[in-house]
Write a protein that holds these residues in place. Structure first.
Motif, mmCIF file in Angstrom:
data_model
loop_
_atom_site.group_PDB
_atom_site.id
_atom_site.type_symbol
_atom_site.label_atom_id
_atom_site.label_comp_id
_atom_site.label_asym_id
_atom_site.label_seq_id
_atom_site.Cartn_x
_atom_site.Cartn_y
_atom_site.Cartn_z
ATOM 1 N N PHE A 476 1.578 0.513 67.007
ATOM 2 C CA PHE A 476 1.470 0.705 68.452
ATOM 3 C C PHE A 476 2.762 0.297 69.145
ATOM 4 N N SER A 477 3.327 -0.822 68.723
ATOM 5 C CA SER A 477 4.552 -1.333 69.332
ATOM 6 C C SER A 477 5.689 -0.329 69.216
ATOM 7 N N THR A 478 5.772 0.319 68.051
ATOM 8 C CA THR A 478 6.827 1.312 67.829
ATOM 9 C C THR A 478 6.696 2.475 68.800
ATOM 10 N N ILE A 479 5.460 2.981 68.950
ATOM 11 C CA ILE A 479 5.228 4.122 69.843
ATOM 12 C C ILE A 479 5.426 3.717 71.300
ATOM 13 N N ALA A 480 4.909 2.535 71.664
ATOM 14 C CA ALA A 480 5.036 2.067 73.050
ATOM 15 C C ALA A 480 6.502 1.880 73.425
ATOM 16 N N LYS A 481 7.279 1.394 72.479
ATOM 17 C CA LYS A 481 8.705 1.160 72.756
ATOM 18 C C LYS A 481 9.429 2.465 73.064
ATOM 19 N N GLU A 659 11.066 11.530 63.164
ATOM 20 C CA GLU A 659 9.981 10.585 62.897
ATOM 21 C C GLU A 659 10.180 9.259 63.625
ATOM 22 N N LYS A 660 11.412 8.802 63.713
ATOM 23 C CA LYS A 660 11.681 7.510 64.342
ATOM 24 C C LYS A 660 11.267 7.506 65.806
ATOM 25 N N ASN A 661 11.553 8.584 66.508
ATOM 26 C CA ASN A 661 11.252 8.656 67.940
ATOM 27 C C ASN A 661 10.043 9.528 68.263
ATOM 28 N N LEU A 662 9.338 9.970 67.216
ATOM 29 C CA LEU A 662 8.112 10.751 67.374
ATOM 30 C C LEU A 662 8.292 11.905 68.362
ATOM 31 N N ARG A 663 9.141 12.833 67.978
ATOM 32 C CA ARG A 663 9.384 13.994 68.835
ATOM 33 C C ARG A 663 9.853 15.157 67.972
ATOM 34 N N TYR A 664 9.766 16.365 68.537
ATOM 35 C CA TYR A 664 10.293 17.569 67.895
ATOM 36 C C TYR A 664 11.513 18.032 68.691
ATOM 37 N N ILE A 665 12.569 18.380 67.963
ATOM 38 C CA ILE A 665 13.809 18.805 68.610
ATOM 39 C C ILE A 665 14.197 20.183 68.084
ATOM 40 N N GLY A 666 14.436 21.104 69.009
ATOM 41 C CA GLY A 666 14.887 22.439 68.626
ATOM 42 C C GLY A 666 16.326 22.397 68.136
ATOM 43 N N VAL A 672 13.110 19.530 73.546
ATOM 44 C CA VAL A 672 12.395 18.383 72.973
ATOM 45 C C VAL A 672 10.926 18.415 73.399
ATOM 46 N N PHE A 673 10.040 18.117 72.440
ATOM 47 C CA PHE A 673 8.624 17.895 72.725
ATOM 48 C C PHE A 673 8.295 16.472 72.295
ATOM 49 N N LYS A 674 7.850 15.642 73.248
ATOM 50 C CA LYS A 674 7.533 14.244 72.942
ATOM 51 C C LYS A 674 6.268 13.835 73.696
ATOM 52 N N MET A 675 5.743 12.669 73.335
ATOM 53 C CA MET A 675 4.535 12.174 73.984
ATOM 54 C C MET A 675 4.751 11.967 75.475
ATOM 55 N N SER A 676 3.720 12.260 76.232
ATOM 56 C CA SER A 676 3.632 12.177 77.695
ATOM 57 C C SER A 676 4.277 13.367 78.395
ATOM 58 N N ASP A 677 4.880 14.304 77.630
ATOM 59 C CA ASP A 677 5.408 15.531 78.244
ATOM 60 C C ASP A 677 4.263 16.401 78.756
ATOM 61 N N HIS A 678 4.437 16.976 79.930
ATOM 62 C CA HIS A 678 3.466 17.936 80.452
ATOM 63 C C HIS A 678 3.837 19.324 79.941
ATOM 64 N N VAL A 679 2.852 20.021 79.393
ATOM 65 C CA VAL A 679 3.094 21.351 78.837
ATOM 66 C C VAL A 679 1.972 22.297 79.271
ATOM 67 N N LYS A 680 2.275 23.582 79.215
ATOM 68 C CA LYS A 680 1.269 24.602 79.496
ATOM 69 C C LYS A 680 0.919 25.269 78.176
ATOM 70 N N VAL A 681 -0.373 25.292 77.869
ATOM 71 C CA VAL A 681 -0.807 25.810 76.568
ATOM 72 C C VAL A 681 -1.813 26.930 76.744
ATOM 73 N N PRO A 723 5.288 17.340 54.472
ATOM 74 C CA PRO A 723 6.577 17.930 54.858
ATOM 75 C C PRO A 723 6.996 17.488 56.251
ATOM 76 N N ARG A 724 8.290 17.243 56.436
ATOM 77 C CA ARG A 724 8.801 16.798 57.731
ATOM 78 C C ARG A 724 9.616 17.890 58.403
ATOM 79 N N HIS A 725 9.387 19.091 58.050
ATOM 80 C CA HIS A 725 10.152 20.176 58.652
ATOM 81 C C HIS A 725 9.190 21.280 59.041
ATOM 82 N N LYS A 726 9.684 22.206 59.759
ATOM 83 C CA LYS A 726 8.864 23.321 60.200
ATOM 84 C C LYS A 726 8.461 24.153 59.004
#
Length: 750
Positions: A476-481, A659-666, A672-681, A723-726
Motif C-alpha cells: 500500500f505504501s508503495t502505491i500511495a507514494k 512496474e515501479k510507478n504502476l503505469r502504462y507508457i506509450g 501515460v495511463f496511471k491510477m486516478s486518471d479520468h478516462v472515457k471507456v 508478461p510485462r509487455h503488451k
C-alpha cells in the motif's frame, strides 16, 4: 496419545518407527491398548498427518519431503497448494494433480523449485474432498444425463443415471452430490433448485453452490410454533418497564428485521443519557435447542439483491423479536451517560420492555435534519429527538477521529432488480446524517458492553481487528507514494491515526476513493475471538458485537452471556468452564460463516452487475483508473462498476508496463495511463456467467468487437511471472487478479 505419537515421530533421530516398537515405547502392552494404538495410527495416516514406507515404518510427512495443504485449481488446469505457516504456495502442474479437485485437502510431495524459487510438487494422496456437492445444469449426452457444473474450476461432467435424477429434467439447475470419483464422476441429485430461466434461480444457484441452507429444518419450525406472536401471555415482572419512554427505530426503507431502537435525553448536569435498546433474541432462542443449533449453523443473515436468507425464521426476525412500532417488545437495553467529550461516565445493562414510538427511516430523518418542514410537522412529537441525536453523534465522531479511527468512506453500490429478478439499475448507497448517527450509537454500545465484560474477566466473545501485516502495508505504501502520500513511522508497529491521516489528506481529491479502497484491502479481516484483542480500524481497545442478534449469531451469544452473568447471576465454576470450552468454536464458526456470507453477497452482486452491463455493450461511460496490473488496468465508474481495459486493447501505440510507478507508457506517443486518471471507456463485453466486464478506451478500437472474457483468479504473488509487455495472445488476455472481485458489501462489518 495422538500428541505423544506425533512428538515421538518428529524426532529425526528416533529409530523405533514400527508399530511394535512404538507400542513398546508407549507402554501399549495389553491387547486393548495395542488395538487402540493401531486405530489411532490408521486415523493419523488417513488424515495425512503421518506416512508409512514400504517397510511399514511411520514418519511425519515433512520427513519424506511431503506437506499437507489445500488445493486451489486455476481455470487453465494447474493448481496451487496452500500450506499452513508456509509463505509460498506449491505449484502443481495439470499432470501432477492425480484426480484432485479444487478445495481438496491433499498430501503433496515437493520435487523441485522453479526459477522464482516457488516450490513445485505433485499430489501423492487426496486426504479429504473439499467439494462433494456442486451446483450445475442437467444436460443430455449421447446416452447419459450429466450435470455441467457452474464452478469454472470444476470442468468434469458428473454423470447421473435416471434413477438418481429424482425428477430433474433438461435445463434444471440442481445440487448434485458426488458418490463415485473413479473411473468417472457419478452423482445423485439431492435438490432441484429450479429451471435455469426462472426468476431468481441464478441467485439461488450461487447460494446452494456455497452449501448454504435456505429452508429451516422441521425441528426448528416445530419449536417456533410454541413461541407466541405477542407478549400478552408472557411474564414481564422481571423487566424494566420502558413503554412510556420516547423510543424510535431508524432503519432502511425496506428493512423488516428491526433489532435496535434509540432513546436520548439531556440530563440536568448537561450530560447525555443514551439508551440503545436491542431485541432480546436470547429470551426466545435458548441454548442447545433446534432453533439455536440452526442459528449457529447459519451464523448470519445473508442480504442478496432480491431476498434475505435469514439466520432466524421470519416469525422471530420479522415478528416477535422485531422492534416494530406500537407493540410491546422485550429488549436488552444499554443505558450510557455521556459527557461533552463523548466519554461514557456511567452505564447500565438491563432487561427491558419497550413500545417503540415511531418506525423511522434514514430517508425521512435525513430530510427532517435537512429542514423538510412537512416532515418536521408530521413528526413534531419526535423531531427534537433527532436534532439531539445529531448533536451527540457529532461529539462521538470527533472523539473517534481524535483517537485515530480510520474512516474508509468507501462507496457502496446497491443492485436493483425487478420482479423477474433482472437487474434494472446499479446505484450508490447514499449515507446521510441519520446513518452516521445510528452507526455512532451502535459503536458506542458495542464498546461499552465489551469493556464491561473485559473487566469482569468472564468468558466472552469479542470482535477483533488486528494490525495489518507489514508486507501488505509495504504494498500500500508503495502505491500511495506514487500518488503523493507517505506513511509516517514504522510499518512494523504502525498506529491507526497514521493511516487515518492519509485518508483525511486524500479527501476531496480524485484519488480519495482509490486510497480508501486500497487501504481497506490491506487491512486484516475482522473476526471473532474469545480474547479481547482490540479493533485496529476503530482504534479501540474494547469491542464486541451486541447490537444485531436477529441477524448475527455472535451478538446472540453476547446477549446470552449478559443474561447468564448479569440477570441470572450465574458465575459459578461450572458455568464459567462451560463457556470457556465452547467459546473458541463459536468464535471460529461465526467468523467462517460471516466470510462465507460476504463471498455469497459479492458473487451475487458481481453476477447481477455483469448482467446489467450486458445490456449496455457499446455504450460509453466516464470512469477513473482504480488499479494497474501487468495485463491492463481497471476502470471504475461513478456507481462502482469496474471493468478491465486489457493491455492488448491499447491499440494506438505500443505500451509498456512501468512496474515501479504502476503505469502504462506509450512508446511512440509518451501517453501515460496511471491510477486516478479520468478516462472515457466503452463497454466491449460483459459476461453474467464469468461475472466479468471489459472496457476499451474511447478512441481505440479493441482487437475484437465483442468477446466474452474469462476470469483468471491468479494469485497476487504470482504476478511477477506474468508478461510485462503488451501481448496479443489470448493467453495473456485471460489474466485477472483477486481484487477484481472486491465489490462493496451490502452491509458494513465492523
Amino acid at each position: 496419545m495422538e500428541d505423544e505419537i506425533l512428538t515421538l515421530l518428529s524426532d529425526d533421530d528416533y529409530m523405533d518407527r514400527s508399530i511394535d516398537l512404538l507400542a513398546k515405547r508407549l507402554d501399549c502392552f495389553s491387547s486393548e491398548n495395542f488395538v487402540k494404538l493401531v486405530k489411532i495410527m490408521n486415523e493419523l495416516e488417513e488424515a495425512g498427518k503421518i506416512v508409512r514406507n514400504k517397510y511399514n515404518h511411520y514418519y511425519l510427512p515433512n520427513q519424506f519431503g511431503m506437506v499437507l495443504g489445500t488445493l486451489t485449481i486455476n481455470k487453465k488446469g494447474y493448481g496451487f497448494v496452500a500450506v499452513d505457516d508456509q509463505e509460498k504456495d506449491i505449484f502443481i502442474a495439470p499432470d501432477a494433480l492425480k484426480d484432485a479437485f479444487n478445495r481438496d485437502t491433499v498430501l503433496v510431495e515437493i520435487n523441485k523449485y522453479t526459477s522464482l524459487e516457488r516450490p513445485e510438487g505433485k499430489v501423492i494422496r487426496i486426504i479429504k474432498r473439499g467439494q462433494t456437492r456442486l451446483v450445475g445444469e442437467i444436460k443430455k449426452g449421447k446416452r447419459d444425463y450429466y450435470v455441467e457444473v457452474d464452478d469454472p474450476k470444476f470442468d468434469k461432467p458428473i454423470f447421473v443415471d435416471h434413477a438418481h435424477l429424482h425428477g430433474a429434467v433438461l435445463g434444471h439447475k440442481v445440487l448434485v452430490e458426488i458418490k463415485v470419483y473413479k473411473p468417472i464422476l457419478k452423482g445423485d441429485v439431492v435438490k432441484i433448485i429450479g429451471h435455469k430461466n426462472d426468476p431468481g434461480i441464478d441467485i439461488l444457484s450461487i447460494v446452494y453452490e456455497h452449501d448454504t441452507p435456505v429452508e429451516f429444518n422441521k425441528a426448528t419450525y416445530q419449536q417456533i410454533e410454541k413461541i407466541p406472536d405477542n407478549l400478552d401471555e408472557i411474564d414481564k415482572s422481571n423487566r424494566i418497564d420502558l413503554r412510556n419512554e420516547t423510543i424510535v427505530t431508524i432503519d432502511g426503507d425496506d428493512a423488516k428485521d428491526l433489532d435496535d431502537a434509540i432513546s436520548l435525553k439531556k440530563l440536568a448536569n448537561g450530560n447525555y443519557y443514551l439508551g440503545v435498546h436491542i431485541a432480546d433474541v436470547s429470551y426466545y432462542v435458548e441454548e442447545g435447542t433446534a432453533l439455536d443449533k440452526e442459528a449457529f449453523a447459519r451464523g448470519t443473515s445473508i442480504y442478496l439483491a432480491d431476498r434475505v436468507i435469514p439466520m432466524l425464521p421470519h416469525k422471530l426476525s420479522n415478528g416477535i423479536c422485531s422492534l416494530n412500532p406500537n407493540v410491546d417488545r422485550f429488549t436488552i437495553s444499554c443505558f450510557m451517560e455521556i459527557n461533552h467529550r463523548g466519554e461514557v461516565v456511567d452505564h447500565e445493562i438491563v432487561p427491558g420492555i419497550i413500545n417503540s414510538t415511531e418506525r423511522m427511516t434514514y430517508t425521512n430523518v435525513n430530510k427532517i435534519l435537512d429542514g423538510d418542514q412537512a416532515l418536521q410537522l408530521q413528526y413534531d412529537h419526535v423531531k427534537d429527538l433527532f436534532f439531539l441525536m445529531q448533536e451527540l453523534a457529532l461529539i462521538l465522531q470527533e472523539k473517534k477521529a481524535n483517537r485515530g479511527a480510520i474512516d474508509f468512506d468507501v462507496k457502496e453500490a446497491k443492485v436493483v432488480v425487478n420482479s423477474n429478478g433482472e437487474t434494472t439499475d446499479v446505484v450508490l448507497r447514499q449515507r446521510g446524517a441519520s446513518d452516521r448517527i445510528i452507526e455512532e450509537f451502535m459503536l458506542l454500545a458495542n464498546e461499552t458492553v465489551a469493556e464491561h465484560f473485559k473487566w469482569l474477566e468472564l468468558p466472552f466473545i469479542y470482535r477483533v481487528h488486528e494490525q495489518p501485516k507489514t508486507k501488505k502495508l509495504q504494498q500500500f505504501s508503495t502505491i500511495a507514494k506514487i500518488m503523493g502520500y507517505t506513511i509516517k513511522g514504522s510499518l512494523e508497529n504502525i498506529y491507526p491515526n497514521e493511516l487515518s491521516s492519509i485518508i483525511e489528506a486524500s479527501k476531496e481529491t480524485p484519488e480519495h476513493t482509490i486510497i480508501s479502497t486500497l487501504l481497506l484491502r490491506c487491512m486484516q479481516k475482522a473476526r471473532y475471538d474469545e480474547q479481547c484483542l482490540g479493533h485496529f480500524g476503530l482504534a479501540d481497545e474494547f469491542y464486541t458485537h451486541f447490537t444485531s442478534p436477529i441477524r448475527r449469531y455472535p451478538d446472540l451469544i453476547v446477549h446470552r452471556l449478559i443474561r447468564k452473568y448479569l440477570f441470572e447471576k450465574r458465575i459459578d465454576d461450572q458455568t464459567i468452564r462451560h463457556y470457556q470450552e465452547i467459546m473458541p468454536e463459536i468464535a471460529l464458526q461465526s467468523s467462517n460463516r460471516e466470510r462465507e456470507a460476504i463471498d455469497i453477497e459479492r458473487e451475487v452482486d458481481d453476477m447481477k452487475i455483469a448482467e446489467y452491463m450486458e445490456k449496455h455493450i457499446g455504450e460509453e461511460f466516464e470512469g477513473i483508473i482504480s488499479s494497474v496490473t501487468n495485463f491492463g488496468f481497471f476502470v471504475e465508474l461513478d456507481n462502482t462498476i469496474d471493468g478491465l481495459v486489457h493491455v492488448s486493447d491499447l491499440t494506438d501505440d505500443f505500451y509498456f508496463f512501468d512496474e515501479k510507478n504502476l503505469r502504462y507508457i506509450g512508446q511512440r506517443t509518451g501517453k501515460v495511463f496511471k491510477m486516478s486518471d479520468h478516462v472515457k471507456v466503452r463497454v466491449i463485453s460483459a459476461s453474467k456467467v464469468d461475472k466479468s466486464i471489459d472496457f476499451e478506451i474511447v478512441g481505440m478500437k479493441s482487437n475484437k468487437k465483442t468477446r466474452k472474457t474469462v476470469i483468471m483468479n491468479i494469485r497476487r504473488d504470482d504476478k511477477k511471472s506474468q508478461p510485462r509487455h503488451k501481448g496479443r495472445h489470448e493467453k495473456s488476455r485471460h489474466k485477472r487478479n483477486d481484487f477484481y472481485k472486491s465489490r462493496s458489501k451490502k452491509r458494513k462489518h465492523h
